[in-house]
Design an enzyme around this catalytic site. Structure first.
Site, PDB file in Angstrom:
ATOM      1  N   CYS A 255     -54.201  13.037 -17.051  1.00 45.88           N
ATOM      2  CA  CYS A 255     -53.455  11.816 -16.679  1.00 45.88           C
ATOM      3  C   CYS A 255     -52.032  12.185 -16.265  1.00 45.88           C
ATOM      4  O   CYS A 255     -51.671  13.363 -16.221  1.00 45.88           O
ATOM      5  CB  CYS A 255     -53.392  10.852 -17.859  1.00 45.88           C
ATOM      6  SG  CYS A 255     -54.946  10.674 -18.766  1.00 45.88           S
TER       7      CYS A 255
HETATM    8  N1  GLN Z   1     -58.458  12.991 -22.711  1.00 42.25           N
HETATM    9  C1  GLN Z   1     -57.661  11.804 -22.530  1.00 42.25           C
HETATM   10  C2  GLN Z   1     -58.491  10.600 -22.131  1.00 42.25           C
HETATM   11  O1  GLN Z   1     -59.624  10.732 -21.793  1.00 42.25           O
HETATM   12  C3  GLN Z   1     -56.546  12.044 -21.535  1.00 42.25           C
HETATM   13  C4  GLN Z   1     -57.091  12.197 -20.182  1.00 42.25           C
HETATM   14  C5  GLN Z   1     -56.201  12.875 -19.213  1.00 42.25           C
HETATM   15  O2  GLN Z   1     -55.158  13.447 -19.491  1.00 42.25           O
HETATM   16  N2  GLN Z   1     -56.707  12.887 -18.030  1.00 42.25           N
HETATM   17  O3  GLN Z   1     -57.974   9.523 -22.134  1.00 42.25           O
END
Ligand code: GLN
Length: 249
Positions: A2
Protein backbone atom coordinates in the site's frame (compact mmCIF):
# COMPACT_ATOMS: atom_id res chain seq x y z
CA UNK A 1 2.21 -2.81 -0.85
CA UNK A 2 0.00 0.00 0.00
CA UNK A 3 0.94 3.66 0.19
CA UNK A 4 0.56 5.94 3.18
CA UNK A 5 1.21 9.53 4.27
CA UNK A 6 1.05 11.58 7.46
CA UNK A 7 1.25 15.30 8.13
CA UNK A 8 1.83 17.48 11.20
CA UNK A 9 1.76 21.26 11.09
CA UNK A 10 -0.36 24.30 10.39
CA UNK A 11 -4.02 23.76 9.45
CA UNK A 12 -4.63 22.78 5.86
CA UNK A 13 -7.18 20.98 3.72
CA UNK A 14 -6.26 17.32 3.11
CA UNK A 15 -6.68 17.78 -0.63
CA UNK A 16 -3.60 20.05 -0.62
CA UNK A 17 -1.51 17.00 0.33
CA UNK A 18 -3.51 14.10 -1.07
CA UNK A 19 -5.26 15.25 -4.26
CA UNK A 20 -3.64 18.37 -5.68
CA UNK A 21 0.03 17.28 -5.83
CA UNK A 22 0.78 15.65 -9.19
CA UNK A 23 1.80 12.37 -7.55
CA UNK A 24 -0.23 12.58 -4.35
CA UNK A 25 -1.85 9.66 -2.57
CA UNK A 26 -4.90 10.03 -4.82
CA UNK A 27 -2.85 9.40 -7.95
CA UNK A 28 -0.74 6.78 -6.16
CA UNK A 29 -3.89 4.67 -6.00
CA UNK A 30 -3.52 3.92 -9.72
CA UNK A 31 -0.01 5.14 -10.58
CA UNK A 32 2.44 4.80 -7.69
CA UNK A 33 6.00 5.56 -8.71
CA UNK A 34 8.20 3.76 -6.19
CA UNK A 35 6.00 0.89 -5.02
CA UNK A 36 8.02 -2.33 -4.81
CA UNK A 37 5.16 -4.84 -4.56
CA UNK A 38 1.79 -4.74 -6.30
CA UNK A 39 0.77 -2.33 -9.03
CA UNK A 40 -2.39 -0.46 -8.03
CA UNK A 41 -3.97 0.43 -4.68
CA UNK A 42 -7.68 -0.06 -5.24
CA UNK A 43 -8.67 -2.31 -2.33
CA UNK A 44 -9.80 0.47 -0.04
CA UNK A 45 -8.55 3.74 1.37
CA UNK A 46 -8.81 5.78 4.52
CA UNK A 47 -8.24 9.23 5.96
CA UNK A 48 -7.86 9.95 9.66
CA UNK A 49 -7.58 13.50 10.93
CA UNK A 50 -7.66 15.62 14.08
CA UNK A 51 -9.98 18.57 14.65
CA UNK A 52 -8.77 21.44 16.81
CA UNK A 53 -9.73 20.98 20.46
CA UNK A 54 -10.44 17.23 20.13
CA UNK A 55 -7.63 14.74 20.69
CA UNK A 56 -9.65 11.80 19.28
CA UNK A 57 -9.29 11.64 15.49
CA UNK A 58 -12.10 11.25 12.99
CA UNK A 59 -11.80 8.54 10.36
CA UNK A 60 -13.32 8.03 6.92
CA UNK A 61 -12.73 4.72 5.11
CA UNK A 62 -14.20 2.92 2.13
CA UNK A 63 -13.63 -0.51 0.62
CA UNK A 64 -13.11 0.60 -2.98
CA UNK A 65 -10.81 2.89 -4.95
CA UNK A 66 -10.45 6.44 -3.69
CA UNK A 67 -11.26 8.00 -7.07
CA UNK A 68 -14.70 6.36 -7.08
CA UNK A 69 -15.82 8.07 -3.88
CA UNK A 70 -17.45 11.48 -4.24
CA UNK A 71 -17.69 12.02 -0.47
CA UNK A 72 -13.91 11.81 -0.15
CA UNK A 73 -13.47 14.72 -2.56
CA UNK A 74 -15.84 16.84 -0.46
CA UNK A 75 -14.20 15.92 2.84
CA UNK A 76 -10.70 16.52 1.50
CA UNK A 77 -11.81 19.98 0.40
CA UNK A 78 -13.67 21.22 3.46
CA UNK A 79 -11.69 19.75 6.37
CA UNK A 80 -8.94 21.83 7.98
CA UNK A 81 -6.52 19.86 10.13
CA UNK A 82 -3.15 20.10 11.84
CA UNK A 83 -2.54 16.36 11.63
CA UNK A 84 -3.66 13.56 9.37
CA UNK A 85 -2.79 10.02 8.34
CA UNK A 86 -4.10 8.58 5.07
CA UNK A 87 -3.57 5.35 3.12
CA UNK A 88 -4.57 3.52 -0.05
CA UNK A 89 -4.59 -0.28 0.02
CA UNK A 90 -3.46 -3.11 -2.23
CA UNK A 91 -4.72 -6.19 -0.38
CA UNK A 92 -2.24 -8.98 0.31
CA UNK A 93 -3.27 -12.51 -0.63
CA UNK A 94 -4.92 -14.22 2.33
CA UNK A 95 -6.02 -10.96 3.94
CA UNK A 96 -9.67 -9.99 4.32
CA UNK A 97 -11.36 -7.51 2.02
CA UNK A 98 -13.56 -4.60 2.99
CA UNK A 99 -13.66 -1.29 4.75
CA UNK A 100 -12.58 -2.66 8.11
CA UNK A 101 -9.29 -3.84 6.56
CA UNK A 102 -8.40 -0.38 5.20
CA UNK A 103 -5.99 1.83 7.16
CA UNK A 104 -5.88 3.88 9.22
CA UNK A 105 -6.62 1.66 12.18
CA UNK A 106 -7.44 3.60 15.28
CA UNK A 107 -7.92 3.44 19.04
CA UNK A 108 -8.19 6.41 21.36
CA UNK A 109 -6.01 9.20 20.02
CA UNK A 110 -3.86 7.01 17.75
CA UNK A 111 -3.93 6.36 14.00
CA UNK A 112 -1.89 3.54 12.44
CA UNK A 113 -1.05 2.21 8.99
CA UNK A 114 1.11 -0.57 7.49
CA UNK A 115 2.71 -0.94 4.06
CA UNK A 116 3.81 -4.51 3.56
CA UNK A 117 3.07 -8.10 4.49
CA UNK A 118 3.89 -10.48 7.33
CA UNK A 119 5.29 -13.82 6.14
CA UNK A 120 3.30 -16.79 7.34
CA UNK A 121 0.01 -14.96 7.66
CA UNK A 122 -2.28 -16.34 8.88
CA UNK A 123 -1.47 -19.97 9.62
CA UNK A 124 2.11 -19.84 10.84
CA UNK A 125 1.98 -17.02 13.34
CA UNK A 126 0.94 -18.84 16.51
CA UNK A 127 3.95 -17.63 18.48
CA UNK A 128 3.52 -14.04 17.33
CA UNK A 129 -0.21 -14.05 18.10
CA UNK A 130 0.51 -15.58 21.51
CA UNK A 131 2.19 -12.31 22.53
CA UNK A 132 -1.30 -10.85 22.80
CA UNK A 133 -3.93 -11.66 25.42
CA UNK A 134 -6.86 -13.53 23.80
CA UNK A 135 -9.20 -10.58 24.40
CA UNK A 136 -6.95 -8.34 22.31
CA UNK A 137 -6.91 -10.91 19.51
CA UNK A 138 -10.70 -10.96 19.59
CA UNK A 139 -10.64 -7.20 19.13
CA UNK A 140 -8.65 -7.33 15.86
CA UNK A 141 -10.10 -4.67 13.57
CA UNK A 142 -9.89 -7.03 10.57
CA UNK A 143 -8.60 -10.49 9.65
CA UNK A 144 -5.37 -9.09 8.19
CA UNK A 145 -1.69 -9.04 8.98
CA UNK A 146 -1.84 -5.25 9.33
CA UNK A 147 -4.54 -5.48 12.00
CA UNK A 148 -2.37 -7.95 13.93
CA UNK A 149 0.55 -5.51 13.73
CA UNK A 150 -1.73 -2.75 14.99
CA UNK A 151 -2.84 -4.94 17.91
CA UNK A 152 0.82 -5.56 18.80
CA UNK A 153 1.65 -1.84 18.63
CA UNK A 154 -1.47 -0.89 20.59
CA UNK A 155 -0.58 -3.43 23.28
CA UNK A 156 2.71 -1.58 23.75
CA UNK A 157 1.10 1.87 23.65
CA UNK A 158 -1.41 0.87 26.33
CA UNK A 159 1.50 -0.37 28.45
CA UNK A 160 3.03 3.11 28.27
CA UNK A 161 5.37 2.94 25.28
CA UNK A 162 5.83 6.10 23.26
CA UNK A 163 5.19 6.09 19.52
CA UNK A 164 8.72 5.14 18.55
CA UNK A 165 8.99 2.42 21.19
CA UNK A 166 5.67 0.94 20.09
CA UNK A 167 6.72 0.66 16.44
CA UNK A 168 10.29 -0.48 17.09
CA UNK A 169 8.97 -3.06 19.55
CA UNK A 170 6.42 -4.31 17.05
CA UNK A 171 9.08 -4.78 14.36
CA UNK A 172 11.23 -6.62 16.89
CA UNK A 173 8.29 -8.86 17.82
CA UNK A 174 7.68 -9.77 14.19
CA UNK A 175 11.28 -10.46 13.22
CA UNK A 176 11.76 -12.60 16.32
CA UNK A 177 9.14 -14.98 14.92
CA UNK A 178 8.99 -14.55 11.14
CA UNK A 179 9.91 -12.10 8.39
CA UNK A 180 8.01 -9.44 6.54
CA UNK A 181 7.86 -6.02 4.98
CA UNK A 182 7.10 -3.72 7.87
CA UNK A 183 6.75 -0.07 6.92
CA UNK A 184 4.63 1.21 9.81
CA UNK A 185 3.22 4.68 10.46
CA UNK A 186 1.70 5.92 13.73
CA UNK A 187 0.54 9.31 15.03
CA UNK A 188 -1.22 10.75 18.05
CA UNK A 189 -1.88 14.07 16.33
CA UNK A 190 1.09 15.80 17.97
CA UNK A 191 3.98 13.65 16.83
CA UNK A 192 4.47 10.67 14.58
CA UNK A 193 6.70 7.64 14.16
CA UNK A 194 7.42 5.53 11.11
CA UNK A 195 9.55 2.51 10.27
CA UNK A 196 11.20 1.45 7.02
CA UNK A 197 11.54 -2.30 6.64
CA UNK A 198 11.24 -3.40 3.04
CA UNK A 199 9.70 -0.46 1.21
CA UNK A 200 10.23 3.23 0.53
CA UNK A 201 9.61 6.22 2.80
CA UNK A 202 10.38 9.92 2.38
CA UNK A 203 9.98 13.04 4.46
CA UNK A 204 9.91 16.71 3.66
CA UNK A 205 9.41 20.00 5.46
CA UNK A 206 6.85 22.27 3.81
CA UNK A 207 8.06 25.81 4.59
CA UNK A 208 5.60 27.69 6.77
CA UNK A 209 3.39 24.61 7.10
CA UNK A 210 4.89 21.50 8.64
CA UNK A 211 6.24 18.01 8.06
CA UNK A 212 5.13 15.33 5.62
CA UNK A 213 6.13 11.66 5.86
CA UNK A 214 5.04 9.57 2.89
CA UNK A 215 5.72 6.27 1.16
CA UNK A 216 6.76 8.25 -1.90
CA UNK A 217 7.26 11.92 -2.83
CA UNK A 218 4.05 13.57 -4.02
CA UNK A 219 5.91 15.84 -6.43
CA UNK A 220 9.35 16.43 -7.93
CA UNK A 221 10.11 19.54 -5.88
CA UNK A 222 13.40 19.61 -3.99
CA UNK A 223 13.42 18.89 -0.29
CA UNK A 224 12.35 15.26 -0.13
CA UNK A 225 14.68 13.05 1.90
CA UNK A 226 14.65 9.29 1.45
CA UNK A 227 14.69 7.32 4.70
CA UNK A 228 17.13 4.38 4.59
CA UNK A 229 15.73 0.89 4.95
CA UNK A 230 15.81 -0.40 8.52
CA UNK A 231 15.09 2.96 10.16
CA UNK A 232 12.84 4.48 12.80
CA UNK A 233 11.75 8.03 11.98
CA UNK A 234 10.33 10.34 14.64
CA UNK A 235 8.72 13.69 13.84
CA UNK A 236 7.22 16.33 16.09
CA UNK A 237 7.46 19.97 17.01
CA UNK A 238 11.23 19.57 17.40
CA UNK A 239 11.75 18.34 13.83
CA UNK A 240 12.59 14.98 12.30
CA UNK A 241 15.09 12.40 13.56
CA UNK A 242 16.01 9.09 11.94
CA UNK A 243 17.88 6.24 13.59
CA UNK A 244 18.79 2.68 12.70
CA UNK A 245 16.64 -0.18 13.89
CA UNK A 246 18.54 -3.22 15.15
CA UNK A 247 18.55 -6.41 13.11
CA UNK A 248 18.41 -5.01 9.58
CA UNK A 249 21.53 -5.58 7.46
N1 GLN B 1 -0.87 -6.74 4.08
C1 GLN B 1 -1.67 -5.56 4.27
C2 GLN B 1 -3.09 -5.73 3.77
O1 GLN B 1 -3.39 -6.66 3.09
C3 GLN B 1 -1.02 -4.35 3.64
C4 GLN B 1 -1.06 -4.45 2.18
C5 GLN B 1 -0.08 -3.60 1.46
O2 GLN B 1 0.83 -2.98 1.98
N2 GLN B 1 -0.24 -3.67 0.19
O3 GLN B 1 -3.90 -4.89 4.04
Amino acid sequence: MCRHIAYLGEPLAPRELLVHPPHGLYRQSWAPRTQRHGTVNVDGFGLGWYADGDEIPARYRRAGPVWADAAFADLARVIRTRALLAAVRSATEGCAAGESAAAPFTAGRWLFSHNGAVAGWPGKLDALAALLPPAELLELEARTDSALLWALALHRLRAGADLGEALAGTVADVVAHTTGRLNLLLTDGRSLAATTWGDTLHHRTLPGLGTVVASEPFDDAPGWTAVPDGSLLLAGPGGVTVRRLPGRD
